[in-house]
Scaffold this active site. Structure first.
Site, short mmCIF file in Angstrom:
data_model
loop_
_atom_site.label_atom_id
_atom_site.label_comp_id
_atom_site.label_asym_id
_atom_site.label_seq_id
_atom_site.Cartn_x
_atom_site.Cartn_y
_atom_site.Cartn_z
CE LYS A 193 1.03 -6.18 -0.26
NZ LYS A 193 0.58 -5.33 0.87
N GLY A 245 5.20 2.18 -5.16
CA GLY A 245 5.74 2.24 -3.80
C GLY A 245 7.13 2.83 -3.80
CB SER A 246 9.77 2.77 -1.28
OG SER A 246 10.13 1.40 -1.14
CB THR A 247 13.28 4.06 -5.15
OG1 THR A 247 12.55 5.13 -5.77
CG2 THR A 247 14.43 3.65 -6.05
CD GLU A 248 14.41 3.25 -0.74
OE1 GLU A 248 13.17 3.34 -0.93
OE2 GLU A 248 15.16 4.25 -0.75
CD GLU A 267 3.88 6.30 -9.11
OE1 GLU A 267 4.77 6.92 -8.48
OE2 GLU A 267 2.72 6.16 -8.71
CB CYS A 301 4.84 9.21 -5.36
SG CYS A 301 3.49 9.22 -6.55
CD GLU A 398 9.20 9.64 -1.97
OE1 GLU A 398 8.21 9.95 -2.65
OE2 GLU A 398 9.71 8.51 -1.99
#
Length: 800
Positions: A193, A245-248, A267, A301, A398
């Site tokens: 995706k 993508g994002s840590t969240e 990552e 990133c 970030e």
């Protein structure tokens, strides 16, 4: 039907350059509406829902793309599952031929893909043409080589199965290559995706791959937003998730997959330090900063977003930076003379603006060039903050935009402290003419990649990935291939259980207990082993340990959350173990084996009394434990890193580093061997350990206290907490100062460990399938050493 000229006119670019017409023709050929690519063909999808793809530079609509729903995900996974047996059964050479053909096809269509990427993402054509697309081909070619060598270099390992991959919008096609190349090389099939903002190049690559002969179903592309990603993550027939993508969102995925048995690599975000010492070449530093934070509009990133400068040169460097910023060119991405293109979408542009306003409100000094950005499109100027506090929002969060925050330091130690003052650990850049200083500082920075006198260098031969809340797993290099492989031929869980049941029947027909002289007194209670000493448990409770016949063998301390806290503190206090040479760590392990051998009969009787197995079985387990200690003593100074063959004039060093503090919940079976098989590799490479021994047979481990005391094991390197294994393992997983947790037990508790680990995104190794610890191919080796280390890549260009 949408025409090429109509697309260009609505995008306000004027007449289409001849070199860019193929990209527009490809878009027009879809009638401006894209379906899904499943099973080697375009399909409309089962829903009329969709969304527009917007060109960030002009805000004009490029195309309409399908929003994939549950039925579409089911169809893509089914296509991948159907394609998996024949694709994985191909020889490594055959898969290598396919990947090489795809690499060549990318090269043939390089301009098409470069233009699509710039239209889709808003980044400069110079970057997509000269960096992104060549690296896409490089990754495919490099992993064709791993496919060719797989049968020898990864002997005994095979593909994971169907892999769900979710990629971000900042490097839309390059991230696709990073993901699919190792997955396909290893024999997996893929459901991919792309990000909702930038799906076009992924769809184009899928079509190109099919035309290049990739079997139908090996690569499937689903478009959609986070809802589609969630469906992929939760799909029961997907064997692994790879997410960038994002840590969240990574934290959500970690929790969602906990206990499912899905493999996972993440990552995630970063807030990377760019450290400049007072002897650095400042002109080179300025160009490095341009590449670090204003490359790709700062939407990277690993962007060097925190500039840490020695205070003696800070003013000179800031003056040079401002002069260089005045000359940066921001404008239409298809203009090959511009330096910065557009921000990907309004939501990201608003986030950047909000964080910049926060920085000003918190007292930092903002500076931007005197020129103005284009008013049409999502543009933002390069921005520099000075007088920034290390605790400021813009120094910790970030931003993911062209915003640089600057701080100063006085000593190398302070520079390292500032660099590590972040929950992230993706990358770092060190600038100094003193190579000794650079190589001293680089290993101290908690980051997966460190560049020396350079920045933002990437290559397929060198692994990329982070520490801490920047995720786990690696992409690229040999270490990236392991993410898509699993051990083959280990036998099913049912086969291992059958073997275990056979043993149990033998025990019931001939149960024996340890000689009375070896039984501890009834009132003897084994304490905990923390910080090199036997200590009483915090809560003052103990648990009875019984023989198979029900006789009381001893009592052990019932550890709790506070005992775990004390053990973690002791493990951190022993951080000098990681700096001990591999030779010296090996000597300690050899000495441990020697002292265990002196008491082999005693331990064999203890194991026999615990388990009810014959004495010969107990002795065989002790002998295997001694042999295992010898193995890891041998590995201690031989588990080397590598020098990657990256295409620079210099070297790229891949260093195996210990993970840090590892919590280990040991298996119930083979109570001594299972303990040794997990603790020994962890400490061999420099980690410190909090071990929870077998809950039902802990005495095999508690008897080791005196062996550890006699074997020069430094205080805090090995800590042992007895008690309820599953509850204690969950406490370890929740502890923010624990860097990794290994759990060998049941699925439900394993799920809790994985779920709890999301707090600080610690690494986990969870198994609930029984493992034959007596089998040297299953119970020891590189698999254990890989789990006990993380790879740091240090790039060092050299030459005048």
């Amino acid at each position: 039907m949408t025409t090429v000229s109509e697309i260009f006119e609505t995008m306000a670019y004027g007449p289409a350059p001849e070199s860019d017409k193929p990209a527009l023709e490809w878009i027009a050929r879809q009638h401006g509406a894209f379906g899904l690519f499943i099973g080697g063909r375009w399909t409309k999808g089962t829903s009329d829902a969709g969304f527009d793809v917007i060109n960030p530079a002009t805000t004009a609509r490029l195309a309409r793309v399908t929003q994939a729903g549950q039925a579409d995900v089911d169809a893509a996974v089914a296509a991948a599952r159907k394609a998996f047996p024949p694709w994985s059964a191909l020889s490594g050479h055959a898969r290598a031929r396919h990947l090489y053909a795809l690499a060549r096809a990318v090269q043939k269509h390089s301009r098409l893909l470069a233009v699509l990427e710039s239209l889709d993402n808003g980044k400069s054509i110079r970057e997509t043409r000269d960096l992104d697309i060549p690296l896409v081909a490089r990754h495919l070619t490099h992993h064709a080589g791993w496919a060719q060598l797989a049968e020898s270099e990864f002997a005994g390992y095979g593909p994971v199965g169907v892999v769900g991959q979710i990629v971000p919008w900042n490097f839309p096609l390059l991230m696709v290559a990073w993901k699919i190349a190792p997955a396909l090389a290893a024999g997996n099939t893929v459901v991919l995706k792309p990000a909702e903002f930038t799906p076009l190049t992924a769809l184009c690559l899928a079509e190109i791959a099919h035309e290049a002969g990739l079997p139908a179903g090996a690569l499937n592309v689903l478009t959609g937003d986070g809802r589609t990603g969630e469906l992929i993550v939760n799909h029961a027939d997907i064997d692994k998730i790879a997410f960038t993508g994002s840590t969240e969102v990574g934290r959500i995925i970690r929790k969602a997959t906990a206990g499912s048995g899905k493999r996972l690599s993440l990552e995630l975000g970063g807030k990377s330090p760019f450290i400049v010492f007072d002897d650095a070449d400042l002109d080179s530093v300025v160009e490095g900063v341009v590449d670090a934070i204003w490359f790709n509009q700062g939407q990277v990133c690993c962007a060097g977003s925190r500039l840490l400068v020695h205070e003696g040169i800070a003013e000179r460097l800031v003056t040079k930076l401002r002069a260089r910023m005045e000359k940066l060119r921001v404008g239409p991405p298809l203009d090959k003379a511009i330096d910065m293109g557009a921000i990907v979408a309004p939501v990201q542009l608003e986030r950047i603006r909000t964080l910049v306003h926060t920085g000003v409100a918190e007292g930092a000094t903002m500076w931007q060039p005197s020129w103005a950005c284009p008013t049409d499109g999502y543009f933002y100027p390069p921005t520099l903050f000075t007088n920034v506090s290390p605790a400021a929002t813009i120094a910790q969060v970030e931003i993911f935009g062209p915003v640089l925050v600057s701080m100063t330091f006085r000593t190398p130690a302070e520079a390292v402290e500032l660099a590590n003052n972040t929950p992230y650990g993706l990358a770092a850049s060190v600038w100094t003419e003193n190579i000794n200083l650079a190589l001293d500082v680089a290993p101290k920075i908690k980051a997966g990649v460190v560049w020396i006198n350079c920045t933002n260098l990437f290559d397929a031969a060198s692994g990329f990935g982070g520490y801490r809340e920047s995720g786990f797993g690696r992409e690229g290099g040999k270490e990236g291939m392991w993410e898509y492989l699993r051990e083959q031929g280990a036998g099913s869980r049912e086969q291992v259980r059958s073997k275990s049941n056979t043993r149990s029947k033998a025990r019931t027909t001939k149960e024996r207990t340890a000689p009375g002289s070896l039984l501890p007194p009834i009132d003897r209670t084994y304490k905990l082993f923390i910080g090199g000493a036997q200590v009483r448990p915090d809560q003052g409770y103990s648990r009875k340990i019984l023989s198979p016949s029900g006789a009381l063998l001893a009592e052990v301390a019932e550890g709790n959350r506070k005992d775990i806290r004390n053990a973690v503190e002791a493990a951190h206090a022993a951080d000098g173990w990681a700096k001990t040479s591999g030779h010296n760590r090996g000597q300690v392990l050899y000495y441990l084996a020697e002292n265990l051998a002196q008491r082999a009969d005693e331990f064999a009787d203890r194991i026999s009394g615990l388990t009810g197995r014959p004495g010969s079985d107990g002795r065989r387990e002790v002998d295997a434990s001694i042999a295992r200690l010898f193995s890891y003593a041998a590995w201690a100074d031989k588990y080397d890193g590598a020098v990657h063959q990256t295409p620079i004039r210099g070297v790229t060093l891949a260093m195996n580093e210990p993970v840090g503090v590892i919590g280990i919940a040991c298996p119930e079976e083979e109570p001594l061997l299972g303990f040794v098989s997990l603790v020994a590799p962890a400490v061999a490479v420099g980690n410190t350990v909090i071990a929870i021994p077998s809950e039902i047979h802990p005495l095999a481990a508690t008897e080791l206290y005196t062996v550890l005391d006699a074997s020069d094991v430094p205080a805090g390197v090995i800590n042992i907490v007895t008690g309820a294994k599953d509850a204690l393992a969950k406490v370890l997983a929740e502890h923010d100062d624990v860097d990794a947790v290994w759990y060998f037990g049941n699925q439900a508790a394993g799920a809790e460990v994985e779920r709890a680990s999301a707090g600080n995104m610690k690494r986990t190794w969870v198994e609930w399938h029984a493992r034959d610890w007596m089998d040297a191919t299953r119970g020891e080796g590189r698999e254990f050493l890989r789990e006990a280390t993380q790879v740091k890549n240090i790039w060092i260009p050299y030459g005048e």
